[in-house]
Write an enzyme that holds these catalytic residues in place. Structure first.
Site, mmCIF file in Angstrom:
data_model
loop_
_atom_site.group_PDB
_atom_site.id
_atom_site.type_symbol
_atom_site.label_atom_id
_atom_site.label_comp_id
_atom_site.label_asym_id
_atom_site.label_seq_id
_atom_site.Cartn_x
_atom_site.Cartn_y
_atom_site.Cartn_z
ATOM 1 N N CYS A 67 0.761 -1.223 0.152
ATOM 2 C CA CYS A 67 -0.325 0.392 0.085
ATOM 3 C C CYS A 67 1.037 0.871 0.270
ATOM 4 O O CYS A 67 0.508 2.336 -1.018
ATOM 5 C CB CYS A 67 -0.977 -0.046 0.558
ATOM 6 S SG CYS A 67 -1.791 -1.506 1.059
ATOM 7 N N HIS A 115 -3.745 6.778 0.919
ATOM 8 C CA HIS A 115 -3.827 5.565 0.266
ATOM 9 C C HIS A 115 -5.191 5.715 0.563
ATOM 10 O O HIS A 115 -5.547 5.330 1.653
ATOM 11 C CB HIS A 115 -3.204 4.388 0.804
ATOM 12 C CG HIS A 115 -3.378 3.264 0.675
ATOM 13 N ND1 HIS A 115 -3.483 2.880 -0.817
ATOM 14 C CD2 HIS A 115 -3.814 2.162 1.632
ATOM 15 C CE1 HIS A 115 -3.914 1.269 -0.735
ATOM 16 N NE2 HIS A 115 -4.231 0.959 0.891
ATOM 17 N N ASN A 165 -9.842 -1.170 -2.872
ATOM 18 C CA ASN A 165 -8.430 -0.701 -2.882
ATOM 19 C C ASN A 165 -6.906 -1.641 -3.950
ATOM 20 O O ASN A 165 -7.714 -2.112 -3.783
ATOM 21 C CB ASN A 165 -8.366 -0.644 -1.099
ATOM 22 C CG ASN A 165 -6.993 -1.364 -1.146
ATOM 23 O OD1 ASN A 165 -5.772 -0.502 -1.223
ATOM 24 N ND2 ASN A 165 -6.878 -1.596 0.825
HETATM 25 O O1 UT7 Z 1 -5.053 -1.162 2.056
HETATM 26 C C1 UT7 Z 1 -3.999 -2.586 2.808
HETATM 27 C C2 UT7 Z 1 -4.331 -2.077 4.239
HETATM 28 N N1 UT7 Z 1 -5.715 -2.832 4.597
HETATM 29 C C3 UT7 Z 1 -6.718 -2.019 5.312
HETATM 30 O O2 UT7 Z 1 -6.364 -0.724 5.751
HETATM 31 C C4 UT7 Z 1 -8.109 -2.791 5.988
HETATM 32 C C5 UT7 Z 1 -7.867 -2.269 7.487
HETATM 33 N N2 UT7 Z 1 -9.463 -3.435 7.885
HETATM 34 C C6 UT7 Z 1 -10.688 -3.162 7.859
HETATM 35 O O3 UT7 Z 1 -10.629 -1.913 6.652
HETATM 36 C C7 UT7 Z 1 -11.461 -3.955 8.123
HETATM 37 O O4 UT7 Z 1 -10.789 -4.591 8.962
HETATM 38 C C8 UT7 Z 1 -12.235 -4.684 7.551
HETATM 39 C C9 UT7 Z 1 -12.877 -4.096 6.269
HETATM 40 C C10 UT7 Z 1 -11.467 -5.917 6.627
HETATM 41 C C11 UT7 Z 1 -13.321 -5.746 8.124
HETATM 42 O O5 UT7 Z 1 -14.207 -4.645 8.746
HETATM 43 P P1 UT7 Z 1 -14.245 -4.883 9.797
HETATM 44 O O6 UT7 Z 1 -15.630 -4.259 10.879
HETATM 45 O O7 UT7 Z 1 -13.325 -4.891 10.735
HETATM 46 O O8 UT7 Z 1 -15.205 -6.441 10.034
HETATM 47 P P2 UT7 Z 1 -14.748 -7.655 10.814
HETATM 48 O O9 UT7 Z 1 -13.239 -8.520 10.115
HETATM 49 O O10 UT7 Z 1 -14.479 -7.495 12.000
HETATM 50 O O11 UT7 Z 1 -15.242 -8.878 10.804
HETATM 51 C C12 UT7 Z 1 -17.106 -8.359 11.367
HETATM 52 C C13 UT7 Z 1 -18.221 -9.599 10.844
HETATM 53 C C14 UT7 Z 1 -17.053 -11.123 11.141
HETATM 54 O O12 UT7 Z 1 -18.844 -12.192 11.177
HETATM 55 P P3 UT7 Z 1 -18.685 -12.506 12.467
HETATM 56 O O13 UT7 Z 1 -17.410 -12.498 13.431
HETATM 57 O O14 UT7 Z 1 -18.737 -10.547 13.295
HETATM 58 O O15 UT7 Z 1 -19.663 -13.076 12.888
HETATM 59 C C15 UT7 Z 1 -17.272 -11.264 9.334
HETATM 60 O O16 UT7 Z 1 -17.275 -12.559 9.298
HETATM 61 O O17 UT7 Z 1 -18.191 -9.838 9.497
HETATM 62 C C16 UT7 Z 1 -18.382 -10.866 8.678
HETATM 63 N N3 UT7 Z 1 -17.462 -10.511 7.152
HETATM 64 C C17 UT7 Z 1 -17.512 -10.343 6.251
HETATM 65 N N4 UT7 Z 1 -19.931 -10.203 6.919
HETATM 66 C C18 UT7 Z 1 -20.125 -9.725 5.208
HETATM 67 C C19 UT7 Z 1 -16.345 -10.414 6.712
HETATM 68 N N5 UT7 Z 1 -16.026 -10.115 6.234
HETATM 69 C C20 UT7 Z 1 -16.962 -9.605 5.106
HETATM 70 C C21 UT7 Z 1 -18.562 -10.145 4.178
HETATM 71 N N6 UT7 Z 1 -19.267 -9.803 3.873
HETATM 72 N N7 UT7 Z 1 -17.124 -9.082 2.790
#
Ligand code: UT7
Length: 349
Positions: A114, A276, A306
């Protein structure tokens, strides 16, 4: 004294638009979840066979070179930032040199994910200021769509990423009110495994207690990439999203303030912050933290997702094409991602 100016800029986005609803055909996700957590509405995917990371970089480069009033034969160094190269080796820089029929100039690939574009810009800046080169082509390009897990298993990673490319031509400027004021580069390898593509690789589980690669130690030839690795989806990127998010919202403001402090500037003086495009929520958090207005921060993750090393040059190019950046404006670039690495650059357009 010499500064490094951006003499030309270009971007390339593949035609194919993939909406959040399109992704629900392959995995258990929803438009609501993706928009709420990331701000993304759609992204572009490259043509599977006709477009590669290098060819998209070439398309962006053609525009940047033309806008600089140059031809490919004028370029005297290539820097290519990507995490999704056409080949594991050689790098994409040499493919650009070949495709654009350039002279036998140096070609350097940068692997800083990134923050790759800012790292690449920083390297180019040093070569220009030292007088070594006069026309440096810097490209950021990604073809993520070829290497993501589009099953529900990979949904936390695969909904975020999109394809595209951006490029700039760097040149020396004797006008001290124009060009790159400073760049600031950082890393923290303690978190290397939190956002990574482990395989194919040569690590052989050396760095982690976890089995990051399933291979049969007795089977020579199965060391680099094995059937078991593929069966267990170890050939797809891994991301601990919440851990990355938490660190990003600390390091983005920190590295932006570092750039401002190094140049005696205030956040209020920034004409345009180009973060970014990792996640719209991260950009909004950074905006609040630095008390910036909506028109001081450029976001286009909604349309392109992204695009990692390409996101900053694409956003910079689009902001400039829309007239949101003009001559003399103070522009700040900032990135955080896999490594972890993070970086910023402050420049006068
Ligand atoms: O550019 C590279 C650097 N990367 C970043 O900066 C990414 C930084 N992180 C993020 O942007 C966020 O952490 C994400 C967008 C990747 C994820 O969002 P989050 O709010 O942190 O969600 P989470 O990973 O804590 O997941 C919450 C829930 C989980 O379900 P449970 O365990 O609460 O039942 C996941 O399984 O959301 C679920 N989940 C999804 N649900 C529907 C994860 N991905 C998805 C999805 N659709 N695509």
């Amino acid at each position: 004294m010499i500064r490094t100016k951006i003499a030309g800029i270009g971007m390339y986005l593949p035609e194919q638009i993939v909406t959040n609803n399109d992704l629900t055909r392959y995995m258990d996700t929803s438009d609501e979840w993706i928009q709420e957590r990331t701000g993304i509405q759609e992204r572009r995917f490259a043509n599977r066979t006709a477009e590669t990371t290098a060819t998209m970089g070439v398309e962006a480069a053609r525009i940047a070179i033309e806008r600089a009033g140059l031809g490919p034969e004028d370029i005297d160094f290539i820097i290519f930032a990507t995490l999704s190269p056409d080949y594991y080796f050689p790098g994409c820089g040499v493919l650009v040199q070949r495709a654009m029929k350039m002279k036998e100039v140096g070609a350097l690939d940068v692997r800083n994910q990134c923050s790759g574009f800012i790292y690449a810009l920083s390297v180019g800046d040093q070569f220009i200021k030292s007088g070594m080169y006069r026309n440096i082509l810097v490209i950021g390009s990604e073809k993520h769509s070829f290497g993501l897990d589009f099953s529900t298993r990979g949904r936390n990673v695969s909904v975020i990423f999109g394809d595209g490319a951006g490029a700039v031509v760097l040149q020396p400027s004797s006008n001290m009110n124009q060009g790159i004021l400073s760049t600031h580069l950082h890393s923290d390898g303690d978190s290397a495994e939190l956002l990574a593509l482990y395989n194919p690789g040569t690590h052989a589980n050396h760095w982690s207690d976890k089995d990051l690669a399933d291979f049969d130690e007795a089977a020579l030839g199965e060391m680099f990439m094995s059937h078991a690795m593929i069966d267990n989806a170890q050939n797809f990127p891994y991301m601990d999203g919440p851990a990355v998010f938490k660190k990003a919202v600390v390091k983005f403001p920190e590295v932006i303030m570092e750039a401002l402090n190094a140049n005696g500037k205030q956040a209020s003086e920034i004409k345009m912050l180009i973060p970014h495009q990792a996640n719209l929520r991260i950009s909004q958090f950074v905006q609040q933290k630095l008390k910036l207005n909506d028109d001081q921060v450029y976001n286009n993750i909604q349309k392109y997702g992204n695009t990692t090393a390409a996101s900053i040059p694409i956003a910079l190019c689009e902001a400039w094409e829309l007239g949101k950046i003009a001559g003399g404006d103070l522009v700040c670039l900032a990135a955080f991602g896999s490594g972890f690495t993070w970086a910023s650059a402050l420049l006068n357009w």
